[in-house]
Design an enzyme around this catalytic site. Sequence first.
Site, PDB file in Angstrom:
ATOM      1  N   LYS A 246       0.828  -1.298  -0.019  1.00 18.47           N
ATOM      2  CA  LYS A 246       0.027   0.278  -0.080  1.00 18.47           C
ATOM      3  C   LYS A 246       0.837   1.256   0.001  1.00 18.47           C
ATOM      4  O   LYS A 246       0.810   2.192   0.843  1.00 18.47           O
ATOM      5  CB  LYS A 246      -1.010   0.013   1.351  1.00 18.47           C
ATOM      6  CG  LYS A 246      -2.082  -1.170   1.108  1.00 18.47           C
ATOM      7  CD  LYS A 246      -2.959  -0.991   1.998  1.00 18.47           C
ATOM      8  CE  LYS A 246      -4.086  -2.051   2.032  1.00 18.47           C
ATOM      9  NZ  LYS A 246      -3.636  -3.549   2.510  1.00 18.47           N
TER      10      LYS A 246
HETATM   11  O1  S5P Z   1      -9.358  -2.635   2.314  1.00 22.72           O
HETATM   12  C1  S5P Z   1      -8.730  -3.717   2.233  1.00 22.72           C
HETATM   13  C2  S5P Z   1      -7.557  -3.841   1.535  1.00 22.72           C
HETATM   14  C3  S5P Z   1      -6.677  -5.258   1.733  1.00 22.72           C
HETATM   15  S1  S5P Z   1      -5.353  -5.315   0.706  1.00 22.72           S
HETATM   16  N1  S5P Z   1      -8.869  -4.566   3.421  1.00 22.72           N
HETATM   17  C4  S5P Z   1      -8.168  -5.548   3.750  1.00 22.72           C
HETATM   18  O2  S5P Z   1      -8.377  -6.337   4.639  1.00 22.72           O
HETATM   19  N2  S5P Z   1      -7.028  -5.631   2.964  1.00 22.72           N
HETATM   20  C5  S5P Z   1      -5.990  -6.717   3.272  1.00 22.72           C
HETATM   21  O3  S5P Z   1      -6.721  -8.058   3.080  1.00 22.72           O
HETATM   22  C6  S5P Z   1      -5.348  -6.930   4.727  1.00 22.72           C
HETATM   23  O4  S5P Z   1      -4.202  -6.099   4.654  1.00 22.72           O
HETATM   24  C7  S5P Z   1      -5.142  -8.356   5.013  1.00 22.72           C
HETATM   25  O5  S5P Z   1      -3.844  -8.716   4.582  1.00 22.72           O
HETATM   26  C8  S5P Z   1      -6.187  -9.018   4.180  1.00 22.72           C
HETATM   27  C9  S5P Z   1      -7.600  -9.360   4.914  1.00 22.72           C
HETATM   28  O6  S5P Z   1      -7.066 -10.409   5.893  1.00 22.72           O
HETATM   29  P1  S5P Z   1      -8.595 -11.114   6.726  1.00 22.72           P
HETATM   30  O7  S5P Z   1      -8.037 -11.670   7.669  1.00 22.72           O
HETATM   31  O8  S5P Z   1      -9.535 -10.111   7.267  1.00 22.72           O
HETATM   32  O9  S5P Z   1      -9.157 -11.993   5.783  1.00 22.72           O
END
Ligand code: S5P
Length: 267
Positions: free
Chosen positions: A93
Amino acid sequence: MEPETVWGERWRAMATPIARQYMTTAARSNSLVCLAADKSRMSDLLTLVRSVGPFLAALKTHVDVVEDWTDEGWKEVRAAADDVDLLLFEDRKFADIGGITQKQMHGMYGIASWADLVTAHLISGPDIVDGCMAAWADVGRSGGVLLLAQMSSRGNLLAGAYSDAVVAHGREHDGVMGFIGNGSRPEELRDLRGRVGEGRMIWTPGVNLAVGDGLMGQRYGHPRDAVLAGSDAIIVGSGIHKAEDPVAAAKAYADASWHALLERSGV
Ligand code: S5P
């Protein structure tokens, strides 16, 4: 199944090697899962990737959360991704001016030398994409940028005219493979797909088979809904790495996303 059959218009509209590699791997593993391998220790990360790798379409990392990071260890992560032909996506990011982004793509982690994809915010202006591309060129590689057009987290500011401007710029820049969209809100995603058209990918975090609110403002939608609304990759972290059986979970996310793609393309 042949990738062009299942991807349809997306395959025809996206001819870059990196996009084609993603679509080919997805069609081979019957999965649109990009694993968010958010582990803090190298050994845990490697064990996870090696066990669920065959059910993935791409691998996403946050290199700066790894507490015992070493260059040597990271080569094993790259090798594990290569074993199953996964694009390695560093979710850094970036948000600074182009010249600093270019330096950050090198730095102690040497991101440009191993990442195929990176994320960037467009808040600082369009040169950030050129900064990423220049860094890849410095090390004789190429890669693609995913611009954040939406986010999954509660109260984020990526909407309206800002999100429109991100899409308008990204559609015109060859270095932009696509956009991050909000997997937790299918109606927002459908709107984003309308603005993006067919010629760019939309990858979506905020996806979980258990729909609802996550930790610290994270929100989750169902993978099937995200894919039907226009997502090309579901980014799944805790749904897999926190599961009691990560391999079974990875298979379940692969199945849900793949069947939704088949449904979307009507094959
Ligand atoms: O808007 C966003 C963008 C990203 S790239 N929301 C997110 O959660 N992410 C990423 O996706 C975040 O940095 C993490 O690595 C992943 C989501 O993880 P989870 O454990 O919530 O599925």
